[in-house]
Scaffold this motif. Sequence first.
Motif, PDB file in Angstrom:
ATOM      1  N   ASP A 166       0.884  -1.040   0.067  1.00  0.00           N
ATOM      2  CA  ASP A 166       0.058  -0.054   0.021  1.00  0.00           C
ATOM      3  C   ASP A 166       0.942   1.248  -0.069  1.00  0.00           C
ATOM      4  OD1 ASP A 166      -2.774  -0.395  -0.079  1.00  0.00           O
ATOM      5  OD2 ASP A 166      -3.062   1.302   1.501  1.00  0.00           O
ATOM      6  N   ASP A 167       2.035   1.308   0.825  1.00  0.00           N
ATOM      7  CA  ASP A 167       2.895   2.366   0.877  1.00  0.00           C
ATOM      8  C   ASP A 167       3.459   2.630  -0.563  1.00  0.00           C
ATOM      9  OD1 ASP A 167       2.390   2.653   3.495  1.00  0.00           O
ATOM     10  OD2 ASP A 167       4.106   2.150   4.486  1.00  0.00           O
ATOM     11  N   ILE A 168       3.694   1.468  -1.195  1.00  0.00           N
ATOM     12  CA  ILE A 168       4.462   1.573  -2.350  1.00  0.00           C
ATOM     13  C   ILE A 168       3.462   2.129  -3.388  1.00  0.00           C
ATOM     14  CG2 ILE A 168       5.650   0.200  -4.289  1.00  0.00           C
ATOM     15  CD1 ILE A 168       6.570  -1.721  -2.339  1.00  0.00           C
ATOM     16  N   LEU A 169       2.391   1.603  -3.312  1.00  0.00           N
ATOM     17  CA  LEU A 169       1.231   2.224  -4.246  1.00  0.00           C
ATOM     18  C   LEU A 169       1.015   3.712  -4.325  1.00  0.00           C
ATOM     19  CD1 LEU A 169      -1.241  -0.669  -4.337  1.00  0.00           C
ATOM     20  CD2 LEU A 169      -0.064   0.027  -6.348  1.00  0.00           C
ATOM     21  N   ASP A 170       1.128   4.091  -2.784  1.00  0.00           N
ATOM     22  CA  ASP A 170       0.730   5.480  -2.665  1.00  0.00           C
ATOM     23  C   ASP A 170       1.784   6.282  -3.387  1.00  0.00           C
ATOM     24  OD1 ASP A 170      -0.611   7.402  -0.928  1.00  0.00           O
ATOM     25  OD2 ASP A 170       1.205   7.957  -0.500  1.00  0.00           O
ATOM     26  N   ILE A 171       3.028   5.731  -3.725  1.00  0.00           N
ATOM     27  CA  ILE A 171       3.976   6.588  -4.570  1.00  0.00           C
ATOM     28  C   ILE A 171       3.991   6.301  -5.951  1.00  0.00           C
ATOM     29  CG2 ILE A 171       6.588   6.990  -4.811  1.00  0.00           C
ATOM     30  CD1 ILE A 171       6.932   6.138  -1.925  1.00  0.00           C
ATOM     31  N   ALA A 182      14.190  -1.203  -1.534  1.00  0.00           N
ATOM     32  CA  ALA A 182      14.161  -1.941  -0.344  1.00  0.00           C
ATOM     33  C   ALA A 182      12.882  -2.571   0.020  1.00  0.00           C
ATOM     34  CB  ALA A 182      15.153  -1.494   0.709  1.00  0.00           C
ATOM     35  N   ALA A 183      12.012  -1.535  -0.051  1.00  0.00           N
ATOM     36  CA  ALA A 183      10.598  -1.491   0.346  1.00  0.00           C
ATOM     37  C   ALA A 183       9.799  -3.104  -0.516  1.00  0.00           C
ATOM     38  CB  ALA A 183       9.666  -0.513   0.067  1.00  0.00           C
TER      39      ALA A 183
END
Lengths: 296, 296
Positions: free
Chosen positions: B223-228, B258-259
């Motif tokens: 989700d954090d990756i998709l936010d970017i 890394a994420a």
Amino acid sequence: MDLDAYLKDCRARVDKALDSYLPAEEMLPAKLHKAMRYSIFAAGKRIRPILMMAACEAVGGAPDAVMPAACAMEMIHTYSLIHDDLPAMDDDDFRRGRPTCHKVFGEALAILAGDALLTEAFILLSRMGEDDRIALDTGRRVTSLIARCAGSMGMVGGQVVDMESEGKEIDLATLEYIHTRKTGALILASVQSGALVGGASELQVEALGRYAKAAGLAFQVADDILDIVGDQALLGKDVGSDQQRGKATYPALLGLEAARTRARELRDLALESLSGFDEKAEPLRRIAHYIVDRSF
Amino acid sequence: MDLDAYLKDCRARVDKALDSYLPAEEMLPAKLHKAMRYSIFAAGKRIRPILMMAACEAVGGAPDAVMPAACAMEMIHTYSLIHDDLPAMDDDDFRRGRPTCHKVFGEALAILAGDALLTEAFILLSRMGEDDRIALDTGRRVTSLIARCAGSMGMVGGQVVDMESEGKEIDLATLEYIHTRKTGALILASVQSGALVGGASELQVEALGRYAKAAGLAFQVADDILDIVGDQALLGKDVGSDQQRGKATYPALLGLEAARTRARELRDLALESLSGFDEKAEPLRRIAHYIVDRSF
């Protein structure tokens, strides 16, 4: 029996149990647990847990068996006060002489402390039946009863209609709709849960349901009367605050004397419901008197 | 298996069950029930109920037996979104493209609709064991698990720490503390509840717990990756909104590559936890892939 000593003793046992069931203040997140404890230990009268203990006793049960459910009930009651006091709701800065939860901890944490207390209640309720003090199906029925009485067709529903009615002219039917749900539902759940845990017969559960409905409504009528004639210490809120808010009350709708008559009738109805019970129901009888007689 | 068809079928069954369990819109107070239904039927992905059904299936249970618990979980998830969106919390006007509950019904009713949904969840959970599809003690354990995961040391606790951390520099340990509670706890409860209802052995409950923890965290990293890098339709919220709020994210703490590696590791850990399960765990496997692979 000495009612004052009985209430004091019950209160002390409830407070001790609440302290043992609630997560300690230093448990993470500490601020959340502090807020939960701040509101739980805000000099509440513990009337709902006491009714549960008294109902359990009335049918011959050991009042300690109801302690998890009694504390759960107090947590649900407390969460409802925290949320009711919020700026978006009644916007109260003080309750029982102390700043309200959101005044001390901020609005966001007050919302979450309320949410956590409601959830904690069900953590406690789900412990019933863990050991053999309470039968599993009794635990399930008590949980179901309490959840239904606290939910959208019980307490929360009463709060919604109360909110929608503020500043409006409402009739007696609407006023009773609000009270039987906003405060009556948890009182009903308390008394009947105590009876179930105590091993009551279905007939006893029904009779105690009649007691609870009458006593619950009597409590509200007496509260409305006290809002006009009472002193603040007895009431736990500002005298005259209902009128200021434009809230409908029994005295406003019926007149003061008719409201007093109604309170007495309800008290007598509560006492009649206990006619099939022996001296073990004495605390319940004395509580019915206490609820109403303080408003004379 | 066709994962899209599986998800679609589960979603339809959950939506139908939610519709049958929730009080009808015309039930009094109508406005409250409208608000509850407005938020429940706001195009949710039903990921928690689906995980519960898939976990039940993985251990050989009939997924329909979990429906009350699955719908309870969705109600808890929905109440948490309603309260998170409030002005005192995240102050969000839109969710999944629709105005949030308080924008449509007002703040007071949104607070109460959240309270009522949380309570309704436990009304549903207390129905487990009413008939003989679920053993009473299983019902009790599932209720306990869900309440603990939703409470002050689970979801609500995670939300408190998340709130306290906003705009601050936090480390990876704090970020994982938040995620394992704020979103991870309900995912864990969903998977393990499904297993319990399906009649899992203790070892299977443990293995599925490992699956849920890894998959839950993977979901958050993704989700954090998709936010970017994602598109808004896939994410269900504005791209870049975490950064705007000054929220800590995995890519911000670890760097994007890394994420991504971390997401893949967590996915593989989830898959490994299922090594002792046969083809009935295929939906769980495919879901672990789906969670992470959408962020590649």
